[in-house]
Scaffold this active site. Structure first.
Site, mmCIF file in Angstrom:
data_model
loop_
_atom_site.group_PDB
_atom_site.id
_atom_site.type_symbol
_atom_site.label_atom_id
_atom_site.label_comp_id
_atom_site.label_asym_id
_atom_site.label_seq_id
_atom_site.Cartn_x
_atom_site.Cartn_y
_atom_site.Cartn_z
ATOM 1 N N SER A 162 19.054 27.482 1.706
ATOM 2 C CA SER A 162 17.771 26.965 2.693
ATOM 3 C C SER A 162 18.395 26.763 3.912
ATOM 4 O O SER A 162 18.226 27.314 4.636
ATOM 5 C CB SER A 162 16.932 25.339 2.175
ATOM 6 O OG SER A 162 16.313 24.306 2.853
ATOM 7 N N ASP A 183 12.621 26.782 8.301
ATOM 8 C CA ASP A 183 13.846 27.039 8.278
ATOM 9 C C ASP A 183 14.357 28.143 7.394
ATOM 10 O O ASP A 183 13.463 29.565 7.486
ATOM 11 C CB ASP A 183 14.792 25.640 6.704
ATOM 12 C CG ASP A 183 13.711 25.820 5.665
ATOM 13 O OD1 ASP A 183 12.500 26.827 4.879
ATOM 14 O OD2 ASP A 183 14.351 25.339 4.707
ATOM 15 N N ASP A 206 14.995 30.092 4.710
ATOM 16 C CA ASP A 206 13.871 30.529 3.510
ATOM 17 C C ASP A 206 12.367 30.546 3.889
ATOM 18 O O ASP A 206 11.970 31.014 3.292
ATOM 19 C CB ASP A 206 14.520 30.464 2.104
ATOM 20 C CG ASP A 206 14.788 28.684 1.890
ATOM 21 O OD1 ASP A 206 14.148 28.284 2.685
ATOM 22 O OD2 ASP A 206 14.102 28.200 0.422
ATOM 23 N N ASP A 249 10.773 27.706 3.556
ATOM 24 C CA ASP A 249 9.869 26.987 3.077
ATOM 25 C C ASP A 249 10.049 25.379 3.064
ATOM 26 O O ASP A 249 8.596 24.647 2.569
ATOM 27 C CB ASP A 249 10.202 26.446 1.350
ATOM 28 C CG ASP A 249 11.825 26.229 1.152
ATOM 29 O OD1 ASP A 249 12.572 25.844 2.327
ATOM 30 O OD2 ASP A 249 12.433 25.942 0.378
#
Length: 569
Positions: free
Chosen positions: A146, A296, A298, A300
């Site tokens: 993340s 961010d 990734d 999400d």
């Protein structure tokens, strides 16, 4: 220390690579402190899966710790689905070693006779969640940490519903992993079982994202968007989603568009941090843009900045965007008529304003523990109900149920729809938020995170939670504490009556104080970072828009007093 050295020496057998053995031998001889940090425990699954610093050791992310987890998952899948063709889809982000670690994970799965769909290049976490069900897989894995610092990586496991693993699967998988030795890992890949994928999943995912996030908002032609992927994965999909939804004025921050695990232009690739969006905000000021959106690594989580009442770009927090997105979805659903089975969802540390919103629309608001896996579980557990949308304070939101994790891709489109529609009607995203405060109450939240690294830090966090339980605050900013919810014991205590009630959620190390004036303070050690987090929520009525600045300042002052009183700055 002897037990740590003994554990480290188990990595000196011929099963481990020569360079690994050399590094461990050097640490045994020269650096016992570093050796201890690497071997004093095994990495564990937290609220966001397994996450840690990359390197050699049981407390590090490497081919062996991930290999062992994958071997355990393989064994578990074979046990749970004994007569099925097993299929797992794997995605990875922009971090160092994510691609090679993803290949290692794919090899272990294939070595165990499991069919693997491996994305040919980096992809977003929401697309991985979508792919699990789209490809009819029993599980999915994403390699990501993340928004953690560059030295981190991680491993999240998804189940057949497209959501992250929850009880009982998580505990059973961990038990399977813990029963293994590293020598039990099968690294002998069956390459014929590994299939690279790309557009065959990209295209349906983009189509679904547009279908769920596009509400034919007027005003798209002159709505100006500045977007940054913060060196992460969203560059692979968000510009195309916005294009297909009809947005023509999208400016991408090129300096941050190239995926890069060093995240060279930011201190932290976290859209919760104002500094991370500084380049995008500067570009927005130059172009007179209407909205700034950053995601961010990734993709999400998303951070949103919009023009405030003075016309300046202002970063909103996750609670604010969640409220406006949920209200928008409820209003759109209302146009088609509620059927009485709708629900929205949030978490115990997010704004209580979600419940006020649900009451106003006469729908249910389900509340779960921190982490979107619990919201995904709600959808699976209640197939007779219709999930509209929901989120959590940490800048995550989910639109509908086609993705079963927080989804910055569709949420980015939804935010633009809200902004464009508001602008076309002579209002703005920010003014719509103020109107929501008038309708449902002015709720204001503040997150305070205290970082405590290493072994000593973990002990300090543990002691802070002990103190909060054993010596609780009697009042908060002059308002009597009337209720304490302890999710570790599974009980809530009414301090006025002395009565206790069971909390209908799995046990978790979270403590919440509730004061007579509606103030809530939650304390929770992070499951993925060396932090203890305090979530403060206060509220006051807002009668008219003209009072917004005054009431906002009063609430800010109250939050400052609470932070000082509780000594959590």
């Amino acid at each position: 220390m002897n037990s740590v050295i003994d554990t480290a020496k188990t990595w000196l057998t011929d099963f481990f690579d020569p360079q690994v053995k050399k590094e461990i031998q050097d640490l045994i001889e020269k650096d016992h402190e570093e050796l201890k940090e690497r071997f004093y425990k095994n990495l564990e699954f937290g609220t966001g899966g397994m996450r840690g610093i990359m390197g050699v050791g049981t407390n590090r992310i490497n081919k062996y710790t991930l290999g062992k987890s994958t071997q355990g998952l393989s064994n578990y899948l074979k046990r749970v689905y004994p007569d099925q063709e097993l299929k797992v889809v794997i995605a990875y982000d922009c971090r160092h070693n994510s691609d090679t670690l993803a290949k290692t994970v794919a090899e272990v799965l294939s070595a165990n006779g499991i069919k693997v769909y491996l994305f040919s290049e980096l992809r977003t976490t929401p697309e991985l969640s979508f792919a699990v069900r789209h490809l009819d897989c029993q599980a999915g894995i994403v390699l990501t940490a993340s928004h953690n610092p560059p030295e981190y990586n991680g491993y999240k496991v998804y189940w057949t519903d497209g959501g992250q693993i929850v009880p009982p699967q998580d505990k059973e998988i961990i038990e399977e992993i813990d029963s293994l030795r590293y020598e039990d890992i099968n690294f002998k890949a069956k390459e014929e079982l590994i299939q690279l994928i790309s557009s065959e999943v990209d295209d349906p995912f983009i189509k679904a994202s547009v279908e769920n996030g596009d509400f034919n908002a007027p005003g798209k032609d002159d709505f100006k968007i500045v977007f940054t992927s913060l060196h992460g994965t969203s560059i692979t999909v968000i510009p195309e989603v916005l294009k297909q939804a009809g947005y023509k004025h999208v400016t991408v921050i090129e300096e941050q568009a190239k995926p890069d695990g060093n995240f060279p232009t930011v201190k932290s690739p976290n859209p919760e941090e104002p500094e991370a969006l500084e380049m995008a905000l500067a570009k927005a000021r130059e172009l007179q843009a209407d909205i700034v959106i950053g995601t961010d690594p990734d993709s999400d989580r998303l951070g949103i900045a919009v023009r405030n009442l003075e016309g300046e770009m202002q970063l909103l927090n996750g609670n604010q965007t969640m409220i406006l997105m949920t209200e928008f979805l409820l209003e759109e659903r209302k146009k088609h008529g509620f059927k009485g089975n709708e629900f929205i969802a949030s978490t115990i540390v997010s704004t209580p304003m979600m419940h006020s919103l649900a009451d106003a629309y006469k729908v249910e608001c389900k509340t779960g523990l921190t982490g979107f896996k619990w919201i995904a579980k709600m959808i699976t557990d209640h197939p007779d109900q219709h999930f509209i949308g929901g989120g959590e304070e940490s800048f995550g939101f989910m639109v509908g149920d086609f993705v079963r994790d927080k989804d910055a891709v569709t949420s980015t489109l939804l935010a633009c729809e809200i902004g464009a529609m508001a602008k076309a009607s002579g209002s703005s995203f920010y003014e719509a938020l103020i109107q929501a405060y008038i309708k449902y109450g002015f709720y204001k939240e503040k997150l305070v995170s205290l970082t405590k690294k290493g072994i000593s830090g973990a002990e300090e966090i543990k002691q802070m939670m002990v103190d909060l339980r054993e010596s609780p605050f009697k009042s908060i900013d002059g308002s009597e504490v009337v209720r304490i919810e302890d999710y570790n014991s599974g009980e809530a205590r009414n301090l006025k009556t002395g009565e206790s009630e069971k909390l209908d959620l799995p046990k978790s190390n979270v403590l919440i104080y509730v004061a007579a004036d509606g103030t809530r303070v939650a304390a929770r050690p992070s499951g993925t970072e060396p932090k203890i987090k305090f979530y403060i929520s206060i509220n006051a009525p807002l009668q008219k828009a003209e009072d917004f600045e005054k009431v906002s300042a009063e609430l800010d002052a109250k939050i400052d007093r609470i932070i000082a009183e509780m000594k959590i700055s």
